[in-house]
Scaffold this motif. Sequence first.
Motif, PDB file in Angstrom:
ATOM      1  N   GLU A  86       0.829  -1.206   0.000  1.00 29.26           N
ATOM      2  CA  GLU A  86       0.000   0.000   0.000  1.00 29.26           C
ATOM      3  C   GLU A  86       0.866   1.261   0.000  1.00 29.26           C
ATOM      4  O   GLU A  86       1.692   1.461   0.896  1.00 29.26           O
ATOM      5  N   ASN A 108      -2.154  -8.259 -10.794  1.00 22.94           N
ATOM      6  CA  ASN A 108      -3.370  -8.682 -10.085  1.00 22.94           C
ATOM      7  C   ASN A 108      -3.041  -9.121  -8.658  1.00 22.94           C
ATOM      8  O   ASN A 108      -3.744  -8.759  -7.711  1.00 22.94           O
ATOM      9  N   PHE A 111      -2.043  -6.097  -6.378  1.00 22.97           N
ATOM     10  CA  PHE A 111      -3.184  -5.272  -5.975  1.00 22.97           C
ATOM     11  C   PHE A 111      -4.058  -5.978  -4.936  1.00 22.97           C
ATOM     12  O   PHE A 111      -4.800  -5.315  -4.214  1.00 22.97           O
ATOM     13  N   ASP A 112      -3.949  -7.294  -4.830  1.00 20.16           N
ATOM     14  CA  ASP A 112      -4.639  -7.993  -3.743  1.00 20.16           C
ATOM     15  C   ASP A 112      -3.999  -7.671  -2.386  1.00 20.16           C
ATOM     16  O   ASP A 112      -4.639  -7.785  -1.348  1.00 20.16           O
ATOM     17  N   GLY A 114      -2.633  -4.597  -1.775  1.00 21.64           N
ATOM     18  CA  GLY A 114      -2.802  -3.173  -1.525  1.00 21.64           C
ATOM     19  C   GLY A 114      -2.629  -2.396  -2.815  1.00 21.64           C
ATOM     20  O   GLY A 114      -2.349  -2.964  -3.870  1.00 21.64           O
ATOM     21  N   ARG A 115      -2.781  -1.076  -2.712  1.00 25.48           N
ATOM     22  CA  ARG A 115      -2.656  -0.222  -3.888  1.00 25.48           C
ATOM     23  C   ARG A 115      -1.311   0.497  -3.838  1.00 25.48           C
ATOM     24  O   ARG A 115      -1.119   1.409  -3.038  1.00 25.48           O
TER      25      ARG A 115
END
Length: 171
Positions: A86, A108, A111-112, A114-115
């Motif tokens: 994140e 993919n 992003f699981d 965090g961003r």
Amino acid sequence: MSLPNPAALISQMAIDLKAYLSQRNITEPRYIGIRTGGIWVAQALLEALGSQSPLGTLDVSFYRDDFSQNGLHPQVRPSALPFEIEGQHLVLIDDVLMSGRTIRAALNELFDYGRPASVTLVCLLDLNAGELPIRPNVVGATLSLAPDERVKLLGPAPLALEYQNLSTAAL
């Protein structure tokens, strides 16, 4: 076919990556290698950079869009990310970019977790065979191969590239 020297590519990639990150004011990137060849390239790149940064590892097997066709590879290992995703500036490292599907799977998975603030893609080789709109920000070399040709990274130390012709391999 004459293939480039991986050690020379890594040296130039270290210079290019430093410049790329500097232009974007990224001072503390988090490095992630994609299993298996991407981890080898990441380790060599971190050494060339003189960096002691921790290295995260991704095994994108479960995130591949061909997982249901190919099933579980017997050597699947869990991903290990020793830092937060994140809000971080990530440097995602792979050995050979071909279709772009491995990178899509890696994004993919990331992003699981965090961003991230950004993701910089670094590849030793781009085989110029993309099926998805994915291009590396830093690349060692770009090669154009015939549909029945491949290049494989051997390692971990020393790194070497091996040319493979799939039409003659089946004979």
